[in-house]
Design a protein around this motif. Sequence first.
Motif, PDB file in Angstrom:
ATOM      1  N   THR A  62     -19.936   8.383  25.894  1.00 16.97           N
ATOM      2  CA  THR A  62     -20.902   7.902  24.914  1.00 16.97           C
ATOM      3  C   THR A  62     -20.214   7.295  23.697  1.00 16.97           C
ATOM      4  OG1 THR A  62     -21.004  10.063  23.823  1.00 16.97           O
ATOM      5  CG2 THR A  62     -22.603   9.642  25.589  1.00 16.97           C
TER       6      THR A  62
ATOM      7  N   THR B  96     -28.804  11.388  28.115  1.00 15.59           N
ATOM      8  CA  THR B  96     -27.681  12.228  27.687  1.00 15.59           C
ATOM      9  C   THR B  96     -28.154  13.567  27.164  1.00 15.59           C
ATOM     10  OG1 THR B  96     -26.468  10.209  27.080  1.00 15.59           O
ATOM     11  CG2 THR B  96     -25.624  12.283  26.236  1.00 15.59           C
ATOM     12  N   GLN B  97     -29.207  13.546  26.347  1.00 16.12           N
ATOM     13  CA  GLN B  97     -29.715  14.779  25.759  1.00 16.12           C
ATOM     14  C   GLN B  97     -30.251  15.726  26.829  1.00 16.12           C
ATOM     15  OE1 GLN B  97     -29.600  15.631  22.360  1.00 16.12           O
ATOM     16  NE2 GLN B  97     -30.112  17.600  23.252  1.00 16.12           N
TER      17      GLN B  97
ATOM     18  N   LYS C  70     -27.030  17.137  29.025  1.00 17.26           N
ATOM     19  CA  LYS C  70     -25.925  17.743  28.266  1.00 17.26           C
ATOM     20  C   LYS C  70     -25.855  19.265  28.367  1.00 17.26           C
ATOM     21  CE  LYS C  70     -24.067  18.304  23.582  1.00 17.26           C
ATOM     22  NZ  LYS C  70     -24.248  18.025  22.144  1.00 17.26           N
TER      23      LYS C  70
ATOM     24  N   VAL D  60     -20.126  15.750  27.886  1.00 17.04           N
ATOM     25  CA  VAL D  60     -20.321  14.527  27.109  1.00 17.04           C
ATOM     26  C   VAL D  60     -19.032  14.251  26.348  1.00 17.04           C
ATOM     27  CG1 VAL D  60     -21.679  13.365  25.332  1.00 17.04           C
ATOM     28  CG2 VAL D  60     -22.795  14.953  26.922  1.00 17.04           C
TER      29      VAL D  60
ATOM     30  N   VAL E 100     -26.695  12.433  19.629  1.00 17.33           N
ATOM     31  CA  VAL E 100     -26.199  13.474  20.525  1.00 17.33           C
ATOM     32  C   VAL E 100     -24.695  13.592  20.312  1.00 17.33           C
ATOM     33  CG1 VAL E 100     -25.963  14.231  22.914  1.00 17.33           C
ATOM     34  CG2 VAL E 100     -27.999  12.930  22.211  1.00 17.33           C
TER      35      VAL E 100
ATOM     36  N   PRO F 232     -20.856  14.642  21.066  1.00 16.91           N
ATOM     37  CA  PRO F 232     -20.023  14.862  22.245  1.00 16.91           C
ATOM     38  C   PRO F 232     -19.462  16.277  22.254  1.00 16.91           C
ATOM     39  CG  PRO F 232     -18.800  13.631  20.610  1.00 16.91           C
ATOM     40  CD  PRO F 232     -20.199  13.766  20.082  1.00 16.91           C
ATOM     41  N   GLU F 233     -19.282  16.826  23.445  1.00 20.08           N
ATOM     42  CA  GLU F 233     -18.636  18.135  23.570  1.00 20.08           C
ATOM     43  C   GLU F 233     -17.120  17.985  23.511  1.00 20.08           C
ATOM     44  OE1 GLU F 233     -21.637  20.265  26.637  1.00 20.08           O
ATOM     45  OE2 GLU F 233     -21.043  18.211  27.041  1.00 20.08           O
TER      46      GLU F 233
END
Length: 506
Positions: free
Chosen positions: A402, A414-415, A418, A425, A474, A476-477
């Motif tokens: 992303t 994405t949301q 996730k 993400v 959103v 990112p992890e």
Amino acid sequence: MSRKRPSLSLPIASCLIAIAFLSSCSVSKSSFTPSKKYSPEQLNKDYSIFRGALEESHPGIYWYTPKGEMDSYFDWGKSQIKDSLSEEDFRKVLSYVISKINCGHTVTRSSKAFMNYRDTSNNKIFPLSLKIWPGSSSDDTATVAANLIRKDTVLTRGVVVKKINDQPIATIIDTLCQYISSDGYNMTHKFQTLSNRGGFGAAFTSVFGQKENYFIDYLSNDGTEKTATIHSYNPRADSSNRIAIARFAKTTRSERKKQIIQATRNLRIDSANRVAFMDLGSFGRSLKLKSFFRSSFKKMRHKGTKNLVVDVRGNGGGSVTNSTFLTKFIADRKFKVADSLYTNTRNSRYKKYIEGYFFNRFFMLFVTAKKKDGKYHFGYFERHYFKPKRKNHFDGNVYVLTGGNSFSATTLFTQTVKPQDNVFVVGEETGGGAYGNTAWLIPDLTLPETGVRFRLPLFRLVIDKNIPKDGRGVQPEVIAMPTTEAIRRGADFKMDRVMELIKSHQ
């Protein structure tokens, strides 16, 4: 197999170059004069419609900006109409005001006459494309990503820009961001808008005016600050540009469509490492995405693919039907598109200026119903749960790339996926808001005197009411931010990070 993100094929690149520079490659046939001034009476009439339509119909006008504060911005805009203004100057006022709504789907557009003029005019352009991102200190970082003047051996890719025409780059970026709309308080989308090819130059010349020469203060290899002069770029004098346009002109419509589809969505499978790379530049309706998704996930099952990389860094959204269809192949549980989806009104006093008004009104009469809160709700999407696909469902690890261009329907996708343990993400915050957006029905409204247009969202969508409404995208992890060195090398730093993750998970 190369881990670099594939570049556009030469025919596609030629098409995009032609579209971008067509404005500088032919003699004007339009009678439109961009310097034409409109009287205060004309401008005030348009401004009254502009403000009235937004206050009447925009469902998120006070979502992030309180009414009293928004009123002050509207009043400021009106105060700027003291004398006659050109379309560009008037549109600059509207862009500043409309950006304060903090809605990335609400933006201004040039009049059709101005667009036609620009497509046949002979304007020079700012030659540098810059990659911009937040710096470690208070200063933002701006690095040359491309230079249209190919003979320039100084301002090459990776050079850090400190000033333009004696103005600090941080000051310039802050000023330009005041005219860019974004969901909530999201700066990632604004920085990415300026970083898109040609984005910074277009914004810079719009706000600060076009110059023949630009004085660039930059950091040399030894860390000292130096100054270079760069000329405006004239596409008509560029033989490569003329060749690109000639190739574009020879391409048939069907060939162009095929090339666009191939460049916008494709699947590559590394059978040896059992990794699939799905590049999705859009969820648009004309891309035949449902058949693409069906065949892609079928291929992945047959190949025994264990890792899927879904690249939506450049995906600005499109059809929610398409994004939902993709979600079904990855989601591990039933899901909703929205917790709430509604419009303020099904009628408008400004209907004669709104594109497709009668179709939109019929649509809203057919699918919405008034509830106790006084809003007209699209009940189907508020109630309906979509179930994951059983056939060819993907159960391996999924890596979603992303960035600031990940917007609208891409944010919904994405949301939704996730929270899953098998989904990671990677990259930067999405440009689209995590809490919700206004991305459902967005006609243009054309102002009658100047012809300036702006997008007028009619629906407000809350993706998940349990998410804090903090005005961010959103997150990112796994964060993968650009570096000057990565840009200098032309490295795909986000894809490199994903490949590291895949190896570590294996």
